[in-house]
Design an enzyme around this catalytic site. Structure first.
Site: not given
Ligand SMILES: *[C@@H]1O[C@H](CO)[C@@H](O)[C@H](O)[C@H]1NC(C)=O
Ligand SMILES: *[C@@H]1O[C@H](CO)[C@@H](O)[C@H](O)[C@H]1NC(C)=O
Ligand SMILES: *[C@@H]1O[C@H](CO)[C@@H](O)[C@H](O)[C@H]1NC(C)=O
Length: 329
Positions: A100, A205
């Site tokens: 991201h 994550e």
């Protein structure tokens, strides 16, 4: 914390039919990201053709002689050939792993400093002026995602790159936004699969006690991107984040392997007879992954810590606790 690294990887997959264990390995020699000589801290994927190494491939000799092929076209052909020539239990796929762009939590970590962030501020939903629970992208983060967008468009136009056949995205707001800014409004080749991402719970994550790892509800995600598919069984509320224990690396490995198995053995491999027959022999249960691994306590302060550049030091020598700081669980 680093963000927006784009890592294409060529993965070789060895599936053992009887035992159902799956072994993943990356194939070196194709991408700079896999070479030990590459310094990740200065690497810029956009400056070097996504990291695709300039080279010839064994499969080049099978190409038609009367036209020039771009590096990406020859690479695609090479991967096709690897799959044609490999044992039926070995399958090669190219993964483009995009992280991201910068979120408000990244900016806040810089503002407070990492030790104070980790042991206090990250456990809050935000401060009086900024929210970082399930953080959105900052303006800088949007710019980073658009950089990836521009590279894709350039490689489509100039090198006829084979764009992804399937898209998967983690359910965090910053990752949904990054995928959106990267792939929406690309002018794709006519034969390409459209950008119809599937939101998958396990493609996240590491899940710490930080509120930035606490995803929003399924309804929120659906409202943000109404046309995007959300995988079956996706719960309304986040059942992985608990605000008390953090996922260990070993636990994350198990989760990531499960996610990879889902991708290799369902969607993309429906076309692959060898893998479908492997599933049948195992009683249709899919590949085995090792059982889950325990998470670990994550001590933190209950008030802003003493500024420290190395560790979490609570005021008045108070000992860090492991009770949740945010009570709206
Ligand atoms: C490959 O060569 C081209 C020019 O021939 C160069 O622009 C590009 O950066 C090179 N890519 C890599 C990954 O070295
Ligand atoms: C809240 O955090 C942001 C950093 O993300 C910072 O810019 C801002 O000044 C902080 N607000 C207050 C009131 O401290
Ligand atoms: C998705 O991306 C498009 C194209 O960049 C943009 O116009 C739109 O605002 C984005 N949507 C969201 C919810 O971020």
């Amino acid at each position: 914390m680093k963000f927006t690294t784009l890592t294409p990887a060529l993965l070789g997959l060895t599936a053992s039919v009887a035992a159902y264990t799956v072994e993943y390995s990356t194939e070196t020699g194709y991408f700079l990201q896999d070479e030990s000589s590459t310094d990740a801290s200065t690497f810029d994927y956009a400056a070097v053709n996504f990291g695709l190494i300039n080279r010839t491939y064994p499969a080049d000799s099978h190409l038609k002689k009367h036209r020039d092929y771009s590096q990406w076209e020859r690479f695609y052909h090479q991967v096709q050939k690897l799959n044609q020539d490999s044992h039926k239990d070995i399958e090669y796929k190219v993964l483009f792993l995009g992280r991201h762009g910068e979120g408000y939590h990244n900016a806040a970590e810089t503002f407070y400093g990492t030790p104070a962030w980790n042991c206090y501020w990250a456990e809050l939903d935000g401060n009086s002026t900024t929210t970082w629970k399930d953080a959105s992208l900052t303006e800088n983060g949007i710019t980073q995602a658009l950089k990836a967008h521009n590279l894709w468009q350039k490689l489509i136009n100039e090198q006829n790159i084979h764009t992804p056949d399937n898209y998967f995205v983690s359910p965090l707001t910053r990752t949904l936004q990054t995928a959106n800014y990267t792939f929406t409004d690309l002018s794709l080749p006519r034969s390409a699969a459209p950008f119809n991402p599937l939101v998958k719970e396990l493609f996240r994550e590491g899940i710490s006690i930080h509120t930035c790892d606490h995803r929003s509800s399924r309804s929120y995600i659906h409202n943000l991107f109404p046309k995007w598919a959300i995988e079956a069984g996706f719960t309304e509320d986040d059942e992985l984040w608990n605000g008390v224990t953090g996922e260990t690396s070993a636990a994350q490995d198990v989760r990531s392997t499960t996610a990879l198995n889902e991708v290799f053995f369902t969607s993309a491999s429906e076309k692959d007879e060898a893998v479908v027959s492997a599933e049948k022999k195992g009683g249709g249960r899919g590949p085995v992954t090792s059982s889950s691994v325990a998470w670990t306590d994550s001590p933190h302060c209950t008030v802003p810590p003493v500024t420290s550049v190395t560790a979490c030091v609570c005021p008045s020598s108070a000992v860090p606790v492991t009770t949740p700081l945010v009570t709206d669980l």
